[in-house]
Design an enzyme around this catalytic site. Structure first.
Site, PDB file in Angstrom:
ATOM      1  N   TYR A   1      12.114   2.735  -1.022  1.00 25.64           N
ATOM      2  CA  TYR A   1      11.433   1.432  -1.068  1.00 25.64           C
ATOM      3  C   TYR A   1      10.130   1.517  -1.849  1.00 25.64           C
ATOM      4  O   TYR A   1       9.900   0.772  -2.801  1.00 25.64           O
ATOM      5  CB  TYR A   1      11.158   0.920   0.359  1.00 25.64           C
ATOM      6  CG  TYR A   1      10.129  -0.184   0.399  1.00 25.64           C
ATOM      7  CD1 TYR A   1      10.410  -1.452  -0.122  1.00 25.64           C
ATOM      8  CD2 TYR A   1       8.850   0.033   0.933  1.00 25.64           C
ATOM      9  CE1 TYR A   1       9.457  -2.466  -0.098  1.00 25.64           C
ATOM     10  CE2 TYR A   1       7.899  -0.973   0.962  1.00 25.64           C
ATOM     11  CZ  TYR A   1       8.195  -2.216   0.445  1.00 25.64           C
ATOM     12  OH  TYR A   1       7.253  -3.220   0.459  1.00 25.64           O
TER      13      TYR A   1
ATOM     14  N   LYS B   1       8.947  -0.170  -5.475  1.00 31.54           N
ATOM     15  CA  LYS B   1       7.806  -1.086  -5.625  1.00 31.54           C
ATOM     16  C   LYS B   1       6.811  -0.505  -6.647  1.00 31.54           C
ATOM     17  O   LYS B   1       6.225  -1.245  -7.439  1.00 31.54           O
ATOM     18  CB  LYS B   1       7.105  -1.296  -4.281  1.00 31.54           C
ATOM     19  CG  LYS B   1       7.912  -2.076  -3.254  1.00 31.54           C
ATOM     20  CD  LYS B   1       8.171  -3.528  -3.623  1.00 31.54           C
ATOM     21  CE  LYS B   1       6.936  -4.382  -3.615  1.00 31.54           C
ATOM     22  NZ  LYS B   1       7.267  -5.815  -3.854  1.00 31.54           N
TER      23      LYS B   1
ATOM     24  N   ASP C   1       0.824  -1.212   0.000  1.00 30.97           N
ATOM     25  CA  ASP C   1       0.000   0.000   0.000  1.00 30.97           C
ATOM     26  C   ASP C   1       0.861   1.267   0.000  1.00 30.97           C
ATOM     27  O   ASP C   1       0.352   2.359  -0.236  1.00 30.97           O
ATOM     28  CB  ASP C   1      -0.962   0.008   1.195  1.00 30.97           C
ATOM     29  CG  ASP C   1      -0.283  -0.043   2.557  1.00 30.97           C
ATOM     30  OD1 ASP C   1       0.959  -0.127   2.618  1.00 30.97           O
ATOM     31  OD2 ASP C   1      -1.007   0.011   3.584  1.00 30.97           O
ATOM     32  N   GLU C   2       2.171   1.110   0.262  1.00 33.17           N
ATOM     33  CA  GLU C   2       3.029   2.305   0.341  1.00 33.17           C
ATOM     34  C   GLU C   2       3.167   3.006  -1.013  1.00 33.17           C
ATOM     35  O   GLU C   2       3.578   4.166  -1.062  1.00 33.17           O
ATOM     36  CB  GLU C   2       4.407   1.933   0.894  1.00 33.17           C
ATOM     37  CG  GLU C   2       4.327   1.370   2.294  1.00 33.17           C
ATOM     38  CD  GLU C   2       5.626   1.435   3.076  1.00 33.17           C
ATOM     39  OE1 GLU C   2       6.573   2.087   2.613  1.00 33.17           O
ATOM     40  OE2 GLU C   2       5.683   0.828   4.143  1.00 33.17           O
TER      41      GLU C   2
HETATM   42  P1  NAD Z   1      11.245 -10.082   3.482  1.00 35.32           P
HETATM   43  O1  NAD Z   1      12.286  -9.017   3.437  1.00 35.32           O
HETATM   44  O2  NAD Z   1      10.967 -10.767   4.768  1.00 35.32           O
HETATM   45  O3  NAD Z   1      11.605 -11.235   2.426  1.00 35.32           O
HETATM   46  C1  NAD Z   1      12.086 -10.956   1.135  1.00 35.32           C
HETATM   47  C2  NAD Z   1      12.677 -12.237   0.567  1.00 35.32           C
HETATM   48  O4  NAD Z   1      13.124 -11.976  -0.774  1.00 35.32           O
HETATM   49  C3  NAD Z   1      13.881 -12.762   1.345  1.00 35.32           C
HETATM   50  O5  NAD Z   1      13.749 -14.156   1.580  1.00 35.32           O
HETATM   51  C4  NAD Z   1      15.062 -12.466   0.422  1.00 35.32           C
HETATM   52  O6  NAD Z   1      16.121 -13.385   0.559  1.00 35.32           O
HETATM   53  C5  NAD Z   1      14.400 -12.558  -0.943  1.00 35.32           C
HETATM   54  N1  NAD Z   1      15.119 -11.783  -1.976  1.00 35.32           N
HETATM   55  C6  NAD Z   1      15.595 -10.505  -1.876  1.00 35.32           C
HETATM   56  N2  NAD Z   1      16.204 -10.151  -3.015  1.00 35.32           N
HETATM   57  C7  NAD Z   1      16.107 -11.205  -3.868  1.00 35.32           C
HETATM   58  C8  NAD Z   1      16.519 -11.446  -5.204  1.00 35.32           C
HETATM   59  N3  NAD Z   1      17.188 -10.514  -5.901  1.00 35.32           N
HETATM   60  N4  NAD Z   1      16.241 -12.636  -5.774  1.00 35.32           N
HETATM   61  C9  NAD Z   1      15.582 -13.597  -5.062  1.00 35.32           C
HETATM   62  N5  NAD Z   1      15.170 -13.436  -3.795  1.00 35.32           N
HETATM   63  C10 NAD Z   1      15.423 -12.249  -3.198  1.00 35.32           C
HETATM   64  O7  NAD Z   1       9.950  -9.421   2.887  1.00 35.32           O
HETATM   65  P2  NAD Z   1       8.414  -9.651   3.264  1.00 35.32           P
HETATM   66  O8  NAD Z   1       8.054  -8.756   4.373  1.00 35.32           O
HETATM   67  O9  NAD Z   1       8.157 -11.101   3.359  1.00 35.32           O
HETATM   68  O10 NAD Z   1       7.727  -9.074   1.936  1.00 35.32           O
HETATM   69  C11 NAD Z   1       7.522  -9.914   0.804  1.00 35.32           C
HETATM   70  C12 NAD Z   1       6.898  -9.109  -0.304  1.00 35.32           C
HETATM   71  O11 NAD Z   1       5.676  -8.543   0.136  1.00 35.32           O
HETATM   72  C13 NAD Z   1       7.763  -7.933  -0.764  1.00 35.32           C
HETATM   73  O12 NAD Z   1       7.626  -7.819  -2.172  1.00 35.32           O
HETATM   74  C14 NAD Z   1       7.142  -6.728  -0.070  1.00 35.32           C
HETATM   75  O13 NAD Z   1       7.335  -5.553  -0.823  1.00 35.32           O
HETATM   76  C15 NAD Z   1       5.682  -7.139  -0.039  1.00 35.32           C
HETATM   77  N6  NAD Z   1       4.891  -6.582   1.068  1.00 35.32           N
HETATM   78  C16 NAD Z   1       5.331  -6.672   2.365  1.00 35.32           C
HETATM   79  C17 NAD Z   1       4.529  -6.198   3.400  1.00 35.32           C
HETATM   80  C18 NAD Z   1       4.964  -6.287   4.839  1.00 35.32           C
HETATM   81  O14 NAD Z   1       4.304  -5.732   5.711  1.00 35.32           O
HETATM   82  N7  NAD Z   1       6.039  -6.998   5.169  1.00 35.32           N
HETATM   83  C19 NAD Z   1       3.294  -5.621   3.107  1.00 35.32           C
HETATM   84  C20 NAD Z   1       2.880  -5.535   1.763  1.00 35.32           C
HETATM   85  C21 NAD Z   1       3.676  -6.034   0.755  1.00 35.32           C
HETATM   86  O1  DAU Z   2       2.530  -0.917   4.468  1.00 41.15           O
HETATM   87  C1  DAU Z   2       3.187  -2.042   3.989  1.00 41.15           C
HETATM   88  C2  DAU Z   2       4.659  -1.964   4.320  1.00 41.15           C
HETATM   89  O2  DAU Z   2       4.760  -2.182   5.728  1.00 41.15           O
HETATM   90  C3  DAU Z   2       5.495  -2.978   3.559  1.00 41.15           C
HETATM   91  O3  DAU Z   2       5.437  -2.689   2.188  1.00 41.15           O
HETATM   92  C4  DAU Z   2       6.942  -2.949   4.041  1.00 41.15           C
HETATM   93  O4  DAU Z   2       7.686  -3.981   3.393  1.00 41.15           O
HETATM   94  C5  DAU Z   2       6.966  -3.185   5.539  1.00 41.15           C
HETATM   95  O5  DAU Z   2       8.286  -3.079   6.027  1.00 41.15           O
HETATM   96  C6  DAU Z   2       6.067  -2.171   6.244  1.00 41.15           C
HETATM   97  O6  DAU Z   2       6.624  -0.832   6.147  1.00 41.15           O
HETATM   98  P1  DAU Z   2       6.646   0.164   7.397  1.00 41.15           P
HETATM   99  O7  DAU Z   2       7.692   1.172   7.174  1.00 41.15           O
HETATM  100  O8  DAU Z   2       5.280   0.653   7.689  1.00 41.15           O
HETATM  101  O9  DAU Z   2       7.053  -0.905   8.554  1.00 41.15           O
HETATM  102  P2  DAU Z   2       8.029  -0.777   9.798  1.00 41.15           P
HETATM  103  O10 DAU Z   2       7.796  -1.990  10.642  1.00 41.15           O
HETATM  104  O11 DAU Z   2       9.430  -0.459   9.406  1.00 41.15           O
HETATM  105  O12 DAU Z   2       7.451   0.484  10.588  1.00 41.15           O
HETATM  106  C7  DAU Z   2       6.105   0.520  11.037  1.00 41.15           C
HETATM  107  C8  DAU Z   2       5.864   1.870  11.688  1.00 41.15           C
HETATM  108  O13 DAU Z   2       6.622   1.915  12.915  1.00 41.15           O
HETATM  109  C9  DAU Z   2       6.342   3.048  10.863  1.00 41.15           C
HETATM  110  O14 DAU Z   2       5.455   4.129  11.055  1.00 41.15           O
HETATM  111  C10 DAU Z   2       7.706   3.387  11.441  1.00 41.15           C
HETATM  112  C11 DAU Z   2       7.567   2.995  12.903  1.00 41.15           C
HETATM  113  N1  DAU Z   2       8.786   2.506  13.568  1.00 41.15           N
HETATM  114  C12 DAU Z   2       9.474   1.488  12.982  1.00 41.15           C
HETATM  115  C13 DAU Z   2      10.628   0.987  13.555  1.00 41.15           C
HETATM  116  C14 DAU Z   2      11.421  -0.127  12.897  1.00 41.15           C
HETATM  117  C15 DAU Z   2       9.173   3.024  14.803  1.00 41.15           C
HETATM  118  O15 DAU Z   2       8.520   3.933  15.359  1.00 41.15           O
HETATM  119  N2  DAU Z   2      10.302   2.526  15.386  1.00 41.15           N
HETATM  120  C16 DAU Z   2      11.050   1.533  14.809  1.00 41.15           C
HETATM  121  O16 DAU Z   2      12.090   1.134  15.392  1.00 41.15           O
END
Ligand code: NAD
Ligand code: DAU
Length: 356
Positions: free
Chosen positions: A159, A163, A135-136
């Site tokens: 980031y 995306k 959603d970012e």
């Molecule tokens: P993550 O960082 O935990 O995992 C990413 C994985 O991708 C890792 O296992 C890493 O080794 C692999 N990777 C990185 N670069 C690579 C490459 N060049 N080739 C092959 N593998 C590679 O991420 P996540 O939190 O599991 O997120 C997964 C997907 O979902 C991402 O595309 C992210 O943008 C999206 N997403 C994440 C969130 C969230 O809250 N975490 C929310 C919405 C969407």
């Molecule tokens: O919205 C979806 C996204 O959510 C995904 O696309 C990203 O991959 C995932 O990392 C996440 O992004 P955020 O930046 O929202 O997540 P993060 O956990 O880093 O931070 C969540 C919120 O907390 C954000 O407002 C920043 C704040 N934060 C984060 C950290 C790590 C703090 O206040 N202190 C911290 O130490």
């Protein structure tokens, strides 16, 4: 047996999806992951012996490796999760984000297109390339309103802009080449096996270690939280039943300020693992310098996927957060291996003979 490629399947969400597919579907999963710092095969220990799971260590930006995998395994679809995913890391060093999220997605799209073009007509129309996004890409909301499939893109961080670029490439391959794609944009995930750089696991592990809980700015930024298994279920539905060319926004309808999240975590830890001597985890809260360009508020309208595919989250924020805290308390070995870096050895000890 039908074969599905998952990229990034050793990451937080990818590993949840792999575990779900192996438990609840008959897909054979080829799990393609580069194993960056975020890739952890210990998160897949439960499925390490599955005959329907093949792990391949490869970079999605390696065209020769991708071509070889498509020729060898001939999948019916791809769910693409591989990415650099942490906003703070993207601020410190954007290069890997451009390389994996943009160039990697482009290379993978071209490998998919070459393979898909050679399929028979009916196989071509059934094929799906499902791009997992965030959603970012929509930027930052004020106090009112929700992101939906029609919201204009307005990414702010390295980031989210990487995306967004990938989302545009994926849709261009649909419009230009007819590749049957699905895009999903999801809100913040939390749950077991999340790398402790993200807010929720970082706070839990810092609290348990008696370290400060760093809250950016005033802690009033808002995120919409979704339990990771609910996201995995949505991904499976969108991949298997989503319309070619469609976008689905996915969210938990669980908006919380960061301060509310941290307070709830502290209360759960006070209940489940008291600090003793009358001390409370909340005493560890520390307000620190804000993240540059920190998006104010995210919130998702998930009406489209609910109406069209019948998806709804099964966990509330309270039930999911309790499960998550309990998981980190019960899985001290996974945590210790991540903290010591030992998880990087796990692949050599447990997976070397299984690599393709
Ligand atoms: P993550 O960082 O935990 O995992 C990413 C994985 O991708 C890792 O296992 C890493 O080794 C692999 N990777 C990185 N670069 C690579 C490459 N060049 N080739 C092959 N593998 C590679 O991420 P996540 O939190 O599991 O997120 C997964 C997907 O979902 C991402 O595309 C992210 O943008 C999206 N997403 C994440 C969130 C969230 O809250 N975490 C929310 C919405 C969407
Ligand atoms: O919205 C979806 C996204 O959510 C995904 O696309 C990203 O991959 C995932 O990392 C996440 O992004 P955020 O930046 O929202 O997540 P993060 O956990 O880093 O931070 C969540 C919120 O907390 C954000 O407002 C920043 C704040 N934060 C984060 C950290 C790590 C703090 O206040 N202190 C911290 O130490």
């Amino acid at each position: 047996m039908r074969t599905l490629f998952i990229t990034g399947g050793a990451g937080f969400i990818g590993s949840a999806l792999v575990r779900l597919l192996l438990a609840e579907s008959d897909w054979r999963v080829v799990n393609i992951d580069k194993l960056t710092y975020a890739g952890n095969l210990e998160s897949l220990a439960a499925v390490a012996d599955s005959e329907r799971h093949l792990f391949v260590q490869a970079d999605v930006a390696d065209r020769a490796a991708m071509d070889e995998l498509f020729a060898r395994h001939r999948p019916q679809g791809v769910i693409h999760l591989a990415a650099e995913s942490h906003v703070d890391r993207s601020i410190l060093g954007p290069a890997e984000f451009v390389q994996t999220n943009i160039v990697g997605t482009y290379v993978l799209l071209e490998a998919v297109r070459a393979y898909w073009s050679g399929l028979a007509e009916d196989e071509r129309s059934r094929f799906r390339f499902h791009h997992v996004s965030t959603d970012e890409v929509f930027g930052s909301l004020g106090p009112q309103g929700l992101f939906s499939e029609t919201t204009a893109y307005d990414p702010r961080s390295p980031y989210s802009s990487s995306k967004a670029a990938a989302d545009h490439l994926v849709r261009a391959w649909y419009h230009t080449y007819g590749l049957p794609v699905v895009v999903t944009n999801c809100s913040n995930n939390y749950g077991p096996y999340q790398f402790p750089e993200k807010l929720i696991p970082l706070m839990v592990l810092n609290a348990l270690a008696g370290k400060p809980l760093p809250i950016y700015g005033r802690g009033d930024n808002v995120r919409d939280w979704l339990y990771v298994d609910d996201h995995a279920r949505a991904l499976r539905l969108a991949f298997e039943r989503g319309q070619a060319g469609a976008t689905y926004c996915i969210g938990g309808n669980a908006e919380r300020t960061n301060l509310e999240v941290v307070d709830r975590l502290c209360a759960l830890l006070d209940e489940l693992r008291p600090r003793g001597e009358g001390r409370r985890y909340g005493e560890l809260k520390t307000f620190v310098t804000d993240r540059p360009g920190h998006d104010r508020r995210y919130a998702i309208d998930a009406g489209h996927i609910r109406r069209e595919l019948g998806w709804a989250p099964q966990e509330s924020f309270d039930s999911g957060l309790r499960k998550t805290v309990a998981w980190y308390l019960e899985n001290s070995q996974w945590v210790a291996h991540v903290q010591s870096g030992e998880y990087r050895q796990w692949v050599r000890q447990n997976y070397s003979e299984r690599r393709a």
